[in-house]
Motif scaffolding. Structure first.
Motif, mmCIF file in Angstrom:
data_model
loop_
_atom_site.group_PDB
_atom_site.id
_atom_site.type_symbol
_atom_site.label_atom_id
_atom_site.label_comp_id
_atom_site.label_asym_id
_atom_site.label_seq_id
_atom_site.Cartn_x
_atom_site.Cartn_y
_atom_site.Cartn_z
ATOM 1 N N THR A 1 37.649 40.429 33.597
ATOM 2 C CA THR A 1 36.669 41.044 34.488
ATOM 3 C C THR A 1 37.379 41.676 35.679
ATOM 4 O OG1 THR A 1 36.365 39.002 35.765
ATOM 5 C CG2 THR A 1 34.973 39.307 33.825
ATOM 6 N N PRO A 2 36.989 42.889 36.112
ATOM 7 C CA PRO A 2 37.656 43.531 37.250
ATOM 8 C C PRO A 2 37.575 42.699 38.521
ATOM 9 C CG PRO A 2 36.248 45.095 36.073
ATOM 10 C CD PRO A 2 35.945 43.740 35.516
ATOM 11 N N GLU A 3 36.394 42.114 38.786
ATOM 12 C CA GLU A 3 36.237 41.322 40.001
ATOM 13 C C GLU A 3 37.162 40.110 39.963
ATOM 14 O OE1 GLU A 3 33.866 41.967 37.853
ATOM 15 O OE2 GLU A 3 32.091 42.844 38.803
ATOM 16 N N GLY A 4 37.166 39.417 38.837
ATOM 17 C CA GLY A 4 37.990 38.224 38.719
ATOM 18 C C GLY A 4 39.468 38.530 38.844
ATOM 19 N N ALA A 5 39.910 39.631 38.231
ATOM 20 C CA ALA A 5 41.328 39.982 38.279
ATOM 21 C C ALA A 5 41.768 40.292 39.703
ATOM 22 C CB ALA A 5 41.599 41.175 37.357
ATOM 23 N N ILE A 6 40.985 41.125 40.395
ATOM 24 C CA ILE A 6 41.341 41.494 41.776
ATOM 25 C C ILE A 6 41.304 40.267 42.678
ATOM 26 C CG2 ILE A 6 40.640 42.847 43.780
ATOM 27 C CD1 ILE A 6 39.554 44.945 41.830
ATOM 28 N N GLY A 7 40.239 39.498 42.579
ATOM 29 C CA GLY A 7 40.111 38.315 43.431
ATOM 30 C C GLY A 7 41.197 37.296 43.160
ATOM 31 N N LEU A 8 41.529 37.084 41.878
ATOM 32 C CA LEU A 8 42.547 36.097 41.532
ATOM 33 C C LEU A 8 43.920 36.527 42.028
ATOM 34 C CD1 LEU A 8 42.805 33.391 40.091
ATOM 35 C CD2 LEU A 8 43.301 34.624 37.982
ATOM 36 N N ILE B 1 36.479 37.717 50.804
ATOM 37 C CA ILE B 1 36.186 38.684 49.735
ATOM 38 C C ILE B 1 36.888 38.279 48.444
ATOM 39 C CG2 ILE B 1 36.593 41.065 48.985
ATOM 40 C CD1 ILE B 1 36.083 41.966 51.835
ATOM 41 N N ALA B 2 38.138 37.821 48.532
ATOM 42 C CA ALA B 2 38.864 37.397 47.343
ATOM 43 C C ALA B 2 38.165 36.227 46.661
ATOM 44 C CB ALA B 2 40.299 37.011 47.714
ATOM 45 N N VAL B 3 37.719 35.258 47.446
ATOM 46 C CA VAL B 3 37.007 34.104 46.876
ATOM 47 C C VAL B 3 35.700 34.557 46.236
ATOM 48 C CG1 VAL B 3 35.866 31.927 47.426
ATOM 49 C CG2 VAL B 3 38.060 32.474 48.466
#
Length: 277
Positions: free
Chosen positions: A10-17, A256-258
């Motif tokens: 997922t884009p959100e998960g990848a960026i946040g992780l 935001i990352a979390v």
């Protein structure tokens, strides 16, 4: 590992992780990148960022290194957020599991306790608790956890009420499994994913609550925190705005990352459910 791979898809998960991994790396390497006590007076006061190689982010009005404070503050924020979230999730899971599985008077009594904690805003509860018990790292973590455990408890109870009517629970009862064993081995693994998806929100809220407490002077005085750095910069906001902007920006990026990890985790868990149905 499978969940981690789904999260990275997922884009959100990848960026946040990726952001969280970078923040965790910076926090863990703080003693190496910025050795010494971050609260010590290291140079002259109010050095502008990027003007002195010895102090890349400048100094505050007492002459403390902002770069050192930023790195060590990341350790405090992440430690408080993760510890408070873990404590609140464990407490919420235990209460919700007991209430949903036991039912009857036990359920009613525990849910009234949950209602009592949900009436009081989490920040006000943490503020009152720290004001009475004193400002220290364990007290701050406990105070934040006390204000955050009610939501996981209610969500866990709702999931348990649904799960205990399933056929696999009835089969476990028929073969003579102990009720505690049924709750822990059969029901808990199936109700855990939705509660884990809530953990990102709790971590983000815990980080913000800790920063707010530190901003008000109720954080651990022996630790540098982003909230205390923002509060320190408030006194010279017009002449030296970077003292509040730099830790404030770090706080925003962390939250935001979390949040992005939470969004990715929610999608990954939903995807796993769809895939196994």
């Amino acid at each position: 590992m499978r969940l981690a791979r789904r999260l990275m898809v997922t884009p959100e998960g990848a960026i946040g992780l990726v952001l969280l991994i970078l923040l965790a790396a910076v926090a863990s390497l703080a003693p190496v990148l910025a050795p010494g006590d971050p609260l010590r007076i290291a140079g002259r006061a109010l050095i502008t960022p990027f003007t002195d190689p010895a102090f890349p982010l400048g100094t505050d009005r007492l002459g403390r290194d902002v770069f050192s404070g930023l790195l060590h503050g990341a350790r405090t924020s992440l430690a408080v957020g993760l510890a408070a979230a873990a404590a609140s999730l464990v407490l919420g899971l235990c209460i919700g599991l007991a209430a949903g599985f036991a039912g009857g008077l036990v359920d009613e009594a525990l849910m009234r306790v949950v209602d009592a904690f949900q009436i009081v805003p989490g920040f006000l509860l943490a503020l009152a608790f720290v004001s009475v018990m004193g400002a220290s790292m364990p007290i701050v973590i406990l105070a934040i956890a006390l204000g955050a455990w009610a939501d996981p408890a209610r969500l866990t109870r709702a999931q348990v009420l649904s799960a205990r009517e399933q056929d696999y629970v009835a089969s476990a009862r028929v073969i003579g499994m102990h009720p505690v064993e049924i709750a822990l081995k059969e029901i808990l693994p199936n109700v855990l994913p939705p509660v884990l998806a809530l953990s990102a929100v709790i971590v983000a809220a815990a980080i913000l609550t800790e920063a707010a407490l530190s901003f008000l002077g109720l954080g651990d005085p022996n630790r540098v925190t982003w909230g205390s750095m923002i509060a320190e910069g408030r006194n010279v906001l017009r002449s030296s705005p970077w003292l509040s902007i730099i830790p404030g920006f770090a706080l925003v990026v962390t939250v935001i990352a979390v949040y992005l990890v939470g969004e990715g985790l929610d999608k990954a868990l939903n995807g796993r459910k769809v895939g196994t149905s």
